[in-house]
Each structure stands twice: as C-alpha cells, then as structure tokens.
Design a protein around this motif. Structure first.
Motif, mmCIF file in Angstrom:
data_model
loop_
_atom_site.group_PDB
_atom_site.id
_atom_site.type_symbol
_atom_site.label_atom_id
_atom_site.label_comp_id
_atom_site.label_asym_id
_atom_site.label_seq_id
_atom_site.Cartn_x
_atom_site.Cartn_y
_atom_site.Cartn_z
ATOM 1 N N LEU A 193 1.112 -1.379 -0.147
ATOM 2 C CA LEU A 193 0.022 -0.092 -0.252
ATOM 3 C C LEU A 193 0.876 1.218 -0.024
ATOM 4 O O LEU A 193 0.578 2.526 -0.642
ATOM 5 C CB LEU A 193 -1.272 -0.324 1.156
ATOM 6 N N ARG A 194 2.162 1.491 0.660
ATOM 7 C CA ARG A 194 3.284 2.049 0.519
ATOM 8 C C ARG A 194 4.324 2.039 -0.572
ATOM 9 O O ARG A 194 5.596 3.235 -0.230
ATOM 10 C CB ARG A 194 3.523 2.582 1.701
ATOM 11 N N HIS A 195 3.746 1.612 -2.041
ATOM 12 C CA HIS A 195 4.767 0.524 -2.663
ATOM 13 C C HIS A 195 5.437 2.613 -3.795
ATOM 14 O O HIS A 195 6.611 2.594 -3.815
ATOM 15 C CB HIS A 195 4.392 0.479 -3.426
ATOM 16 N N SER A 196 4.245 2.897 -3.577
ATOM 17 C CA SER A 196 4.535 4.303 -5.196
ATOM 18 C C SER A 196 5.012 5.449 -3.930
ATOM 19 O O SER A 196 5.412 6.339 -4.148
ATOM 20 C CB SER A 196 2.985 4.773 -5.322
ATOM 21 N N THR A 197 4.301 5.727 -2.569
ATOM 22 C CA THR A 197 4.998 6.998 -1.422
ATOM 23 C C THR A 197 6.924 6.432 -1.622
ATOM 24 O O THR A 197 7.212 7.332 -1.208
ATOM 25 C CB THR A 197 4.187 6.932 -1.212
#
Length: 315
Positions: A133-137
C-alpha cells in the motif's frame, strides 16, 4: 648479465590480447555463439527500452530499474565484444595502452553498476510485497532517480582507481595479456613491480560492492519469504513468489559466474587458463542476453506488449 629477451618499459604503447589461449584455432567457431549472444542482447535490451518508453502504464519503479539494467547490459557487452571479434576474425590483437585502461574501467564500472541495480530491484520487490500500500510513496519517481544516481556514483568512484593503479606500475619482459579483454589483475600481472596494492584494492571493491549487494539482496529475500509464508493461501503464496522468479534468475546468472571468475583469477591456480578465460567471457556476455529474455517471458506486462511487435511485422 642482462637477459636479451627482456624489454623494460614503464608505459607500453600497446598490449597484445591473445583471445582465448590454447584455443586460437577454434577462435572463429567460438565467435559464432558469442556473436549470436551479442545480437540477442542488443535486440532484447533495446526492445525492453522501447516498450517501457512507449507504454505509460509501465512507468513504475520496477520497469525503471529494468531499463537501467538494460542500458548497463548494452554498455557492458559492447565494451568487450567488438574488440573480441576483431581478435577472433581478423587476428587484430593489439590494443593501445590507454584504450586498454579505458576498456578495463568500463568493464569493472558497469559490472559494479549491474550489481547495484540488482540490489535496487531487490528493494523494489521487498517494498512491493511487504509494504504494497505504500509502494508508490516509498519508491516515488524522485526516490528511484536518487537510487539510480547513488548506484552509478558508487560504481564510478569505487572502480576509478583501477586504471591509475595499473598505470603506475612498471611493466617488463612482455606486453602480452593472456586474455580476450583488459581485466585489472590480468594487466597487473604483467608488471615487474609489487602488485599487492592492486590485489588488495580489487578484493576491497568486490567485498564492499558486490559483497554488500549480496548481503542486502539476501536480507531482502529473507524478509520477502517471511511475508510470503504469512499469506493465508497456497495460491496467494505462489502468485506472490512468482513475481520474484525473474529477479532471482537474473541474480543467479550474474553472481555465480562472476564470483567464480573473480576467485579463479586470484586463487584458481589449478584451473586451466583457457577454461577460466572462456568463463570470464561468458559471465560478461550471457547475462545481458538472458536478462531481457527472462523478463520478457516471465513478466506478463512486457510479454503482452512484446508479442504484438512481432505479429504486426509478420502480418
């Protein structure tokens, strides 16, 4: 009494590359698979670059790192094969001293760069699986660019002393390198001076670059496997692990022969020279060919975009 066959020179104007010693009569035949390997590497890596550049849906960290790997493979294979084919086909064995040092730098720099990119790809797999869920950030475009620049800076700076270490040496007796390209220790062994500094620095670079990368990749995959085994179903575990297969195959094809070649140069006194040189060529030429094939076959997003390119040409 001086030896009439001994010639002393501090900086030879050129070196003579033997190609693969004891296999000179088979050079033309050996060149055929090498030439095919290089052709596949060129086509495959340019195809990866073209597809990722064309498809905006592939503008993600994994594919950015894959493009970095493709560019590295293109430079690495191109830095040795043209001269190697000149040796095999035209018996053009002479290479200027400065050109030899330049080739040496490119080979070692881009080998270190490839290792760094593989560790960056391991980071991408860890974040994608352990923190989806935090990959793109976490791995935003600016972060990916900084990682790429950091890996490049490390590779350039750590391998920069190689040509200077070899240039400072006094060479004597012969300028014949029993190799098909200019490798740091292979050149240093021609010197009549003490080369312990060259040996120690070479070991330092290997352990501080490739050694650190291997440790980082190992830790990443330990955490990845722990996250995979915590998934509730077998299908979910297999599907998630399947996203790592391509990367694992690329890692094995790069590190196993490269480490063997490095150790053979320093400790493999009983290994036949022609086998060692042949392996040293294979580990620089085969991974650039295999990497786009592995990712093209195993990665659905690339495979789905690669097949229409060929089917359109056929029709």
């Amino acid at each position: 009494m001086s030896d009439s066959n001994t010639t002393h020179f501090t900086n030879p104007s050129s070196f003579i590359l033997l190609g693969i010693p004891a296999l000179e009569t088979a050079h033309v035949w050996i060149s055929i698979p090498f030439c095919i390997t290089y052709g596949i590497a060129i086509l495959g890596n340019f195809a990866i670059l073209f597809i990722v550049n064309r498809e905006t849906k592939l503008h993600e960290p994994m594919y950015y790192f894959l493009c970095m790997l493709a560019i590295t493979d293109l430079v690495l294979s191109t830095s040795i094969l043209p001269k190697m084919l000149a040796i095999f086909w035209f018996n053009s064995r002479e290479i200027l001293f400065n050109a030899c040092l330049m080739q040496m730098y490119f080979i070692h720099c881009f080998t270190a760069l490839e290792s760094g990119i593989l560790s960056a790809m391991a980071l991408d797999r860890y974040v994608a699986i352990c923190h989806p869920l935090r990959h793109s950030t976490i791995l935003s475009n600016p972060v990916v660019a900084k990682i790429g620049l950091a890996v490049m800076f490390r590779s350039c700076t750590f391998t920069m002393p190689y040509p200077f270490l070899d240039r400072r040496l006094t060479y004597c007796r012969t300028n014949i390198i029993p190799h098909s390209y200019c490798e740091h220790i292979a050149v240093a062994k021609l010197a009549c001076a003490d080369i312990r500094v060259n040996n120690y620095y070479g070991l330092f670079v290997v352990f501080s670059v490739m050694g650190v990368d291997i440790i980082f990749i190992t830790v990443s995959y330990v955490l990845i496997l722990r996250a995979i085994f915590s998934l509730p179903t077998k299908d979910a575990r297999l599907k998630t692990f399947g996203t790592c297969i391509s990367h694992l195959c690329v890692i094995l094809s790069f590190y196993i022969p490269s480490l063997f070649s490095f150790l053979a140069h320093r400790f493999g006194h009983n290994i036949p020279l022609n086998f060692h040189i042949l392996l040293a060529n294979v580990y620089l030429l085969v991974p650039p060919m295999l990497n786009p094939i592995i990712y093209g076959v195993r990665t659905k997003q690339i495979r789905d975009r690669l097949l229409p390119l060929f089917t359109h040409k056929v029709t």
